[in-house]
Design an enzyme around this catalytic site. Structure first.
Site, short mmCIF file in Angstrom:
data_model
loop_
_atom_site.label_atom_id
_atom_site.label_comp_id
_atom_site.label_asym_id
_atom_site.label_seq_id
_atom_site.Cartn_x
_atom_site.Cartn_y
_atom_site.Cartn_z
N ARG A 274 0.85 -1.19 0.00
CA ARG A 274 0.00 0.00 0.00
C ARG A 274 0.89 1.25 0.00
O ARG A 274 2.10 1.16 0.16
CB ARG A 274 -1.02 0.01 1.16
CG ARG A 274 -0.65 -0.60 2.46
CD ARG A 274 0.28 0.18 3.35
NE ARG A 274 0.04 1.58 3.41
CZ ARG A 274 0.99 2.50 3.58
NH1 ARG A 274 2.26 2.13 3.70
NH2 ARG A 274 0.72 3.78 3.63
N GLY A 275 0.22 2.41 -0.18
CA GLY A 275 0.97 3.64 -0.36
C GLY A 275 1.10 3.90 -1.86
O GLY A 275 1.46 2.98 -2.61
N ALA A 276 0.81 5.14 -2.26
CA ALA A 276 0.67 5.42 -3.69
C ALA A 276 1.87 4.99 -4.56
O ALA A 276 1.69 4.24 -5.54
CB ALA A 276 0.34 6.89 -3.89
N ARG B 184 -7.66 -0.62 -6.84
CA ARG B 184 -7.94 0.51 -5.95
C ARG B 184 -8.09 1.77 -6.81
O ARG B 184 -7.33 1.95 -7.76
CB ARG B 184 -6.81 0.71 -4.93
CG ARG B 184 -6.71 -0.40 -3.89
CD ARG B 184 -5.74 -0.04 -2.77
NE ARG B 184 -6.34 0.86 -1.79
CZ ARG B 184 -5.64 1.45 -0.81
NH1 ARG B 184 -4.34 1.24 -0.70
NH2 ARG B 184 -6.25 2.24 0.06
N GLN C 292 -2.18 2.71 9.91
CA GLN C 292 -0.90 2.76 9.19
C GLN C 292 0.14 3.61 9.94
O GLN C 292 1.34 3.37 9.83
CB GLN C 292 -1.10 3.35 7.78
CG GLN C 292 -1.83 2.45 6.81
CD GLN C 292 -3.33 2.72 6.79
OE1 GLN C 292 -3.90 3.12 7.79
NE2 GLN C 292 -3.96 2.48 5.66
N ASP D 213 -2.01 10.77 -2.46
CA ASP D 213 -2.43 9.70 -3.37
C ASP D 213 -2.79 10.23 -4.75
O ASP D 213 -2.69 9.50 -5.74
CB ASP D 213 -3.60 8.92 -2.78
CG ASP D 213 -3.09 8.07 -1.63
OD1 ASP D 213 -2.99 8.59 -0.51
OD2 ASP D 213 -2.76 6.89 -1.86
N ASN E 65 -5.31 12.46 0.24
CA ASN E 65 -4.41 11.61 1.03
C ASN E 65 -5.28 10.88 2.05
O ASN E 65 -6.51 11.05 2.10
CB ASN E 65 -3.32 12.45 1.70
CG ASN E 65 -2.23 11.59 2.32
OD1 ASN E 65 -1.71 10.67 1.67
ND2 ASN E 65 -1.89 11.82 3.57
N LYS E 66 -4.64 10.07 2.87
CA LYS E 66 -5.36 9.26 3.86
C LYS E 66 -6.37 10.09 4.64
O LYS E 66 -6.10 11.22 5.02
CB LYS E 66 -4.33 8.64 4.81
CG LYS E 66 -4.87 7.76 5.89
CD LYS E 66 -5.79 6.67 5.41
CE LYS E 66 -5.17 5.75 4.39
NZ LYS E 66 -6.15 4.91 3.66
O1 MRU Z 1 -4.66 3.23 2.14
P1 MRU Z 1 -3.18 3.42 2.04
O2 MRU Z 1 -2.43 2.89 3.22
O3 MRU Z 1 -2.63 2.94 0.73
O4 MRU Z 1 -3.01 4.99 2.06
C1 MRU Z 1 -1.72 5.53 1.88
C2 MRU Z 1 -1.66 6.99 2.04
O5 MRU Z 1 -2.65 7.67 2.16
C3 MRU Z 1 -0.30 7.60 1.94
O6 MRU Z 1 -0.20 8.73 2.75
C4 MRU Z 1 -0.06 8.02 0.48
O7 MRU Z 1 -0.23 6.93 -0.36
C5 MRU Z 1 1.26 8.59 0.29
S1 MRU Z 1 2.49 7.37 0.35
C6 MRU Z 1 3.99 7.93 -0.02
#
Ligand code: MRU
Length: 345
Positions: A46-48, A89, A196, A237, A247-248
């Site tokens: 996970r994470g963009a 996603r 996270q 994201d 973002n999250k």
């Molecule tokens: O749902 P996730 O854990 O994939 O969400 C991730 C985030 O929101 C991160 O902050 C974002 O992807 C930036 S990662 C460098």
């Protein structure tokens, strides 16, 4: 960095299983595209930026077992694989950008035979992997100038090595600042519902010996009111052409608080997280996830059975609340259509 979030090893994508952290550091070996789809969906990866690389590796997994020389059949499989991975996603645009980069290898090579296309796809995926490593380090160095000795920073979710190949975006700023000898500390918001921040950010920052304090999400306002937060860094994201940033979930809340308390609020994200085709954050698709993520955690039920749940995984912070976006090209202060376009070129 000793953390290798995702790597290509002899025909498989080897990834840290992030659902097991912080108690277990285990790896999964993805051997086919279906397994990669579910790893992305389940947030094992996970994470963009990390899911961008996972998408590229997923394309390789989807086509690598193709036998024979039938180019139209190979292209059909490639398109099916790309379309399938794109359904895993919806919010992080890196996933779509990297899948399309893979697809364009074939679209740009109308003469290449299957063997050549396979080689070119492999090379493209490795380039995407290496670029993530380099770009994160460049962002880290640009962002590190914002960190002064004694600062107390705050971050949300995990925008670290675990959200990229091995370094991070927002947390990369901390890693770079530490290398430069800066003394600072970090508050990590736990980041409900999937934690996270607590599970992943605290795991990696403490491993890297960065002074880290975990807070519940609802403590951020008090901390800022007490004057204990000097600067905020978050990942992204998807960033629209005007700088509105998804973002999250919870990031927007922090940005509003930061404005009220006059705390600088920075986003750290590479060019691949920008979606210049959309004019504002209103057009960003926001993933809604299943209710069980909110009604319990780790097998423990925390809400009555059958209660209605709203579980958007991301929110959008308007550009007007963002002090700057740290990119691999430098810091875009007070982001808007003009300065974003001129910086990213
Ligand atoms: O749902 P996730 O854990 O994939 O969400 C991730 C985030 O929101 C991160 O902050 C974002 O992807 C930036 S990662 C460098």
């Amino acid at each position: 960095m000793a953390i290798e979030t995702i790597k290509w090893v002899k025909g498989t994508a080897r990834m840290i299983d992030q659902t097991k952290l912080p108690t277990k550091l285990e790896y999964i070996n993805c051997r086919d595209v279906k397994r990669m789809w579910s790893a992305i969906k389940r947030l094992e990866v996970r994470g963009a930026p990390a899911i961008g690389v996972a998408g590229a590796f997923g394309v390789l997994l989807g086509v690598q077992k193709f036998k024979g020389t039938d180019r139209p059949a190979f292209l059909k499989l490639l398109h099916q694989t790309c379309d399938y991975l794109s359904t895993s996603r919806p919010t992080a645009v890196n996933l779509f950008h990297m899948i399309e980069e893979m697809r364009s290898v074939a679209l740009n090579n109308s003469e290449a035979d299957v063997k050549t296309l396979k080689t070119q796809l492999f090379d493209k995926a490795m380039t995407i992997f290496q670029e993530d490593r380099q770009v994160c380090r460049r962002m880290g160095d640009h962002g590190a100038v914002l960190i002064k000795n004694g600062m107390r920073a705050l971050t949300v979710c995990n925008a670290g090595a675990l959200a990229t190949v091995d370094y991070g975006t927002a947390l990369g700023v901390f890693y770079s600042a530490k290398t430069k000898g800066r003394k600072f500390s970090v508050y990590s918001c736990e980041t409900r519902p999937l934690l996270q921040g607590a599970r992943l950010t605290c795991w990696e920052l403490t491993r890297e010996k960065i002074d880290t304090t975990l807070i519940c999400d609802n403590m951020a306002a008090t901390l800022m009111a007490q004057g204990k937060v000097d600067i905020i860094f978050a990942g992204a994201d998807r960033i629209a052409a005007n700088g509105d940033t998804a973002n999250k979930i919870g990031t927007y809340m922090l940005a509003v608080l930061a404005k009220y308390h006059k705390v600088p609020f920075y986003i750290v994200a590479p060019k691949s997280t920008f979606d210049l085709k959309i004019t504002s954050g209103k057009q960003i698709p926001i993933e809604e996830r299943k209710s069980e993520e909110v009604t319990g955690f780790g097998g423990v039920t925390t809400a009555p059975k059958g209660v209605k749940v709203y579980n958007p995984a991301f929110d959008v912070t308007p550009a007007s609340l963002i002090s700057g976006i740290v990119t691999e090209y430098g810091i875009i202060k007070s982001p808007n259509v003009r300065n974003i376009k001129s910086t990213l070129k």
